[in-house]
Design a protein around this motif. Sequence first.
Motif, short mmCIF file in Angstrom:
data_model
loop_
_atom_site.label_atom_id
_atom_site.label_comp_id
_atom_site.label_asym_id
_atom_site.label_seq_id
_atom_site.Cartn_x
_atom_site.Cartn_y
_atom_site.Cartn_z
N ASP A 1 0.83 -1.19 0.00
CA ASP A 1 0.00 0.00 0.00
C ASP A 1 0.88 1.26 0.00
OD1 ASP A 1 -2.83 -1.04 2.12
OD2 ASP A 1 -2.16 -1.64 0.12
N ALA A 34 -6.68 14.01 -2.15
CA ALA A 34 -7.79 14.79 -1.58
C ALA A 34 -7.46 15.19 -0.16
CB ALA A 34 -9.08 13.97 -1.60
N TYR A 36 -9.43 16.46 3.54
CA TYR A 36 -10.68 16.49 4.29
C TYR A 36 -10.48 17.24 5.60
CZ TYR A 36 -11.79 12.57 1.20
OH TYR A 36 -11.99 11.77 0.11
N LEU A 46 -15.14 16.91 2.57
CA LEU A 46 -14.19 17.09 1.47
C LEU A 46 -13.88 18.58 1.28
CD1 LEU A 46 -12.62 15.92 -1.00
CD2 LEU A 46 -14.75 16.24 -2.31
N GLN A 89 -5.67 12.09 1.59
CA GLN A 89 -6.03 10.74 1.12
C GLN A 89 -5.56 10.57 -0.32
OE1 GLN A 89 -9.93 10.15 -0.35
NE2 GLN A 89 -9.17 8.26 -1.28
N TYR A 91 -5.84 8.59 -3.84
CA TYR A 91 -6.76 7.72 -4.59
C TYR A 91 -6.13 7.29 -5.91
CZ TYR A 91 -8.29 12.30 -6.48
OH TYR A 91 -8.36 13.57 -7.02
N TYR A 94 -5.96 1.47 -5.25
CA TYR A 94 -6.46 0.70 -4.12
C TYR A 94 -5.30 -0.05 -3.49
CZ TYR A 94 -11.44 1.35 -5.16
OH TYR A 94 -12.70 1.87 -5.32
N LEU A 96 -6.80 2.34 -0.84
CA LEU A 96 -6.79 3.76 -0.56
C LEU A 96 -6.22 4.01 0.83
CD1 LEU A 96 -10.38 4.44 -1.89
CD2 LEU A 96 -8.23 4.48 -3.16
N PHE A 98 -5.11 7.06 3.95
CA PHE A 98 -5.18 8.40 4.53
C PHE A 98 -3.88 8.70 5.27
CE2 PHE A 98 -9.69 9.45 4.06
CZ PHE A 98 -10.28 8.21 3.87
N VAL B 37 -15.40 3.48 5.41
CA VAL B 37 -14.22 4.00 6.08
C VAL B 37 -14.49 3.90 7.58
CG1 VAL B 37 -12.80 6.06 6.51
CG2 VAL B 37 -13.65 5.57 4.20
N TRP B 47 -9.47 3.43 5.45
CA TRP B 47 -10.31 2.86 4.40
C TRP B 47 -10.48 1.37 4.66
CZ3 TRP B 47 -8.71 -0.77 0.65
CH2 TRP B 47 -9.67 -1.06 -0.32
N GLY B 50 -14.47 -1.01 -0.63
CA GLY B 50 -15.18 -0.18 -1.57
C GLY B 50 -15.59 -0.92 -2.83
N PHE B 51 -16.58 -0.36 -3.51
CA PHE B 51 -17.00 -0.80 -4.83
C PHE B 51 -16.35 0.12 -5.84
CE2 PHE B 51 -20.08 -4.11 -5.18
CZ PHE B 51 -20.66 -4.22 -3.93
N GLY B 52 -15.71 -0.44 -6.85
CA GLY B 52 -15.08 0.36 -7.87
C GLY B 52 -16.06 0.83 -8.92
N TYR B 59 -13.10 -4.12 -3.37
CA TYR B 59 -11.76 -3.99 -2.86
C TYR B 59 -11.82 -4.00 -1.34
CZ TYR B 59 -10.91 -2.36 -7.61
OH TYR B 59 -10.85 -2.26 -8.97
N ASP B 62 -6.24 -4.94 3.68
CA ASP B 62 -5.66 -6.22 4.13
C ASP B 62 -6.15 -6.60 5.53
OD1 ASP B 62 -2.37 -5.75 2.60
OD2 ASP B 62 -4.27 -6.49 1.79
N ASP B 99 -18.45 7.76 -3.48
CA ASP B 99 -17.36 8.14 -4.36
C ASP B 99 -17.86 9.21 -5.34
OD1 ASP B 99 -15.69 4.93 -4.96
OD2 ASP B 99 -16.33 5.90 -3.11
N TYR B 103 -13.68 9.08 -9.72
CA TYR B 103 -12.51 8.88 -8.88
C TYR B 103 -12.89 8.45 -7.48
CZ TYR B 103 -10.35 11.27 -12.75
OH TYR B 103 -9.93 11.61 -14.01
N ARG B 104 -11.92 7.86 -6.80
CA ARG B 104 -12.18 7.24 -5.50
C ARG B 104 -11.83 8.17 -4.34
NH1 ARG B 104 -13.51 4.53 -9.20
NH2 ARG B 104 -15.39 5.72 -8.71
N TYR B 105 -12.36 9.40 -4.42
CA TYR B 105 -12.40 10.21 -3.22
C TYR B 105 -13.86 10.46 -2.91
CZ TYR B 105 -12.94 14.16 -6.46
OH TYR B 105 -13.37 14.99 -7.44
N PHE B 106 -14.16 11.04 -1.74
CA PHE B 106 -15.51 10.93 -1.19
C PHE B 106 -16.14 12.29 -0.96
CE2 PHE B 106 -13.93 6.86 -1.10
CZ PHE B 106 -12.82 6.75 -0.28
#
Lengths: 107, 119
Positions: A1, A34, A36, A46, A89, A91, A94, A96, A98, B37, B47, B50-52, B59, B62, B99, B103-106
Amino acid sequence: DIQMTQSPSTLSASVGDRVTITCRASQSIIDWLAWYQQKPGRAPKLLIYKASTLESGVPSRFSGSGSGTEFTLTISSLQPDDFATYYCQQYYRYGLTFGQGTKVEIK
Amino acid sequence: EVQLLESGGGLVQPGGSLRLSCAASGFTFSSYGMTWVRQAPGKGLEWVSGFGGSSGTTYYADSVKGRFTISRDNSKNTLYLQMNSLRAEDTAIYYCAKDTETYRYFDHWGQGTLVTVSS
């Protein structure tokens, strides 16, 4: 990661101060970053995406910059409402990740 | 107005299971990726899963892979997180987040639901 490291962990500042928070990535994330803001007992909000694009409705005193592995969040003139914890964060990929957060406290 | 409302949190013993729900409204739920999250007490954001986007690819962090399962019911505009084999370190507030389109920010978050794993 990809590891995200913020500095400082805590920052003491006064109303009107210019404040800068740094976020470093363990590898290049281009500009997929990003920021926050989170206040106690509240969900994160955000502020900035794509490293420097201000989310709609966010005051213009907030700005972001950087690319690759080093990024900054700047508050140009700290307001009472800005005392909070800030998170970056990535992005780019994956999982992801912070940063650990930077708490901005009243001096 | 986008709204996300989590439910299903509570106290559970180590090794137990819990299913979280996130009811969404105010946007076309099926068109967006959704994410969980979490935040342990006094700690930072982590995190979880998530769904892509609309692809349906999932995803996992670990730390929860093999124990947690994310799912969604687009007919009910609801996101789920099935949590099995819970550990003390899973104790946290769990937020669902929407999302952005690409893109994968929120850009929107729920208010969170607290999960406490303790005997």
